[in-house]
Write an enzyme that holds these catalytic residues in place. Structure first.
Site, PDB file in Angstrom:
ATOM      1  N   ASP A  74       0.858  -1.193   0.000  1.00 59.09           N
ATOM      2  CA  ASP A  74       0.000   0.000   0.000  1.00 59.09           C
ATOM      3  C   ASP A  74       0.892   1.240   0.000  1.00 59.09           C
ATOM      4  OD1 ASP A  74       0.828  -0.724   2.521  1.00 59.09           O
ATOM      5  OD2 ASP A  74      -1.168  -0.800   3.399  1.00 59.09           O
ATOM      6  N   GLU A 117      -5.499   3.488   3.915  1.00 59.67           N
ATOM      7  CA  GLU A 117      -5.936   4.137   5.166  1.00 59.67           C
ATOM      8  C   GLU A 117      -7.417   4.505   5.137  1.00 59.67           C
ATOM      9  OE1 GLU A 117      -4.312   4.111   7.740  1.00 59.67           O
ATOM     10  OE2 GLU A 117      -2.199   3.960   7.208  1.00 59.67           O
TER      11      GLU A 117
HETATM   12 ZN   LIG Z   1      -2.558   2.790   8.976  1.00 59.73          ZN
HETATM   13 ZN   LIG Z   2      -1.017   0.672   7.305  1.00 64.89          ZN
END
Ligand SMILES: [Zn+2]
Ligand SMILES: [Zn+2]
Length: 435
Positions: free
Chosen positions: A93, A163
């Site tokens: 990510d 997130e």
């Molecule tokens: Zn996070």
């Molecule tokens: Zn994270």
């Protein structure tokens, strides 16, 4: 010749390619740490990962991957087709957080941005996604260099907006499993603030929770603070709702099930002598089992309404309960893959560095890939990031240490990246072993 025999015996006791992979990662660490510092100093908020995505895409292109950008926002998909065999997807990510960094690191972020609420904020890789991207690059380099030692299809993705628990779904909606080879196995890692640097943690089964963000708009009838009998005070009502909500976990959920209901925000009123019209509550709700999740969500709506009725409010002024749209489903580690990788890691790194750990009530959107198709084998594992001296000074008490999302979170990036690059490479060589 005795020495040579001992040497051969030592080699035989080590899993295939252990030294090769470890040495190659070690040799690459100075370059990887330069990339890490650059990513750390230049974090980007969710849905704005332009620079980070460009970095991953450029690295993968150089290595000979077919690279597609802008998949589900700024998502990157890098594919390496390398003969017959299974398809493995490795995910990193890319987003940072609206946190003003206070680590004091020489390469600390000075980036600011306007966050989701329209407020100016610092931006920081406070969740360590910079270590994920760097290890992704480290892994891609190793697997490209060792192409002759595996067979199958490797799909490496840079995922946006973790997130906001939205990016994985957006990539799927944009054809991640239809426009590109669909994986049989998906793997990711996350740095971890509850384990010493370089220690791998894993959980079999649910590893991360269902999370639901719930907003309750509590309505009342405003008026003068001196004549409460003419008003219906939403602050008192909201306070009762907060208190009654505590009974959901304490009195309605089995002690053997996990559940959390936290009211993290309570806003109402403008002045001491005015009874306001409205109070607003923001909740985070966590669980693992689907039936527990449903019970909590139904219970919140029932309690909000029930308390409003008890307060004498008319039907037209019942509380409005809504979801904030950032709900995530539990992340499940499938048993077969998890146990196989736990053994692989423990053979490679030693038992002291590989630990089974409790599930966490944090959340992720990595679980979405498995939930889309339960035939996929899925694993997210943890790589400890707490510098050893800090861990020792705290006596291993995580309450004394900065956690993920803290402005002080400064992992031992070298250990995290080296461990994760080696672990992901070893996992891929095992899963895509030549048959
Ligand atoms: Zn996070
Ligand atoms: Zn994270």
């Amino acid at each position: 010749m005795k020495g040579a025999i001992l040497f051969a015996a030592a080699l035989a006791a080590t899993p295939a390619s252990a030294e090769t992979v470890r040495d190659a990662v070690a040799a690459d660490m100075p370059a990887l740490l330069a990339i890490y510092r650059d990513l750390h100093a230049n974090p980007e908020l969710s849905f704005e990962e332009v620079r980070s995505a460009a970095r991953l895409a450029a690295e993968a292109r150089k290595l000979g991957f077919e690279v597609t950008t802008n998949v589900g926002g700024h998502g990157v998909v890098a594919v390496m087709r390398n003969g017959p065999g299974p398809t493995l997807m490795i995910r990193a990510d890319m987003d940072g957080l609206p946190v003003t960094e206070q680590t004091g690191l020489p390469f600390a972020s000075k980036v600011t941005a306007v966050g989701a609420g329209g407020v100016q904020t610092g931006v920081m890789h406070a969740c360590g996604h910079d270590t994920h991207m760097t290890a992704w690059i480290g892994t891609a380099r190793r697997l490209a260099a060792m192409k002759s030692q595996w067979s199958g299809t490797l799909v490496m993705i840079g995922q946006p907006a973790e997130e906001r628990v939205a990016g994985a779904r957006k990539m799927l909606d944009d054809g991640l499993f239809t426009r590109f080879p669909k994986p049989d196995t998906v793997i990711a890692f996350h740095d971890n603030s509850g384990l010493p640097a370089g220690v791998i943690g894993y959980t079999v089964g649910p590893a991360l929770a269902n999370v639901d963000g719930i907003d309750i708009k509590v309505r009342g009838v405003g008026g003068h603070g001196a004549v409460p009998q003419l008003a219906r005070d939403p602050i008192v009502l909201a306070a009762r709702i907060v208190t009654t909500l505590q009974t959901l976990v304490a009195r309605e959920i089995s002690p053997f099930d996990t559940a959390v209901v936290t009211v993290g925000s309570f806003h109402a009123g403008s002045k001491r002598n005015i009874i306001s019209n409205e109070a607003n509550l923001q909740l985070t709700v966590r669980s693992y089992a689907p039936d527990v999740r449903a019970h909590l969500l139904d219970g919140i709506a029932r309690i909000a309404r029930g308390e409003a009725i008890a307060a004498g409010l008319p039907e037209t002024l019942m509380p409005v309960v809504s979801s904030d749209g950032e709900s995530a489903d539990a992340t499940v580690n499938t048993q077969e893959l998890t146990l196989r990788m736990a053994k692989l890691f423990s053979d490679r790194f030693g038992k002291d560095r590989v630990k089974e750990v409790q599930a966490s009530t944090a959340s992720e959107d990595f679980g979405v890939f498995y939930l889309t198709d339960n035939s996929i084998q899925s694993l997210i594992f943890w790589v400890g990031g707490v510098p050893q001296d800090k861990w020792d000074a705290a006596g291993g008490d995580v309450a004394k240490l900065p956690s993920l999302h803290s402005p002080f979170w400064a992992p031992d990036a070298e250990k995290v990246i080296a461990t994760a690059s080696e672990a992901l490479t070893a996992a891929a060589l095992d899963i895509l072993a030549k048959r």
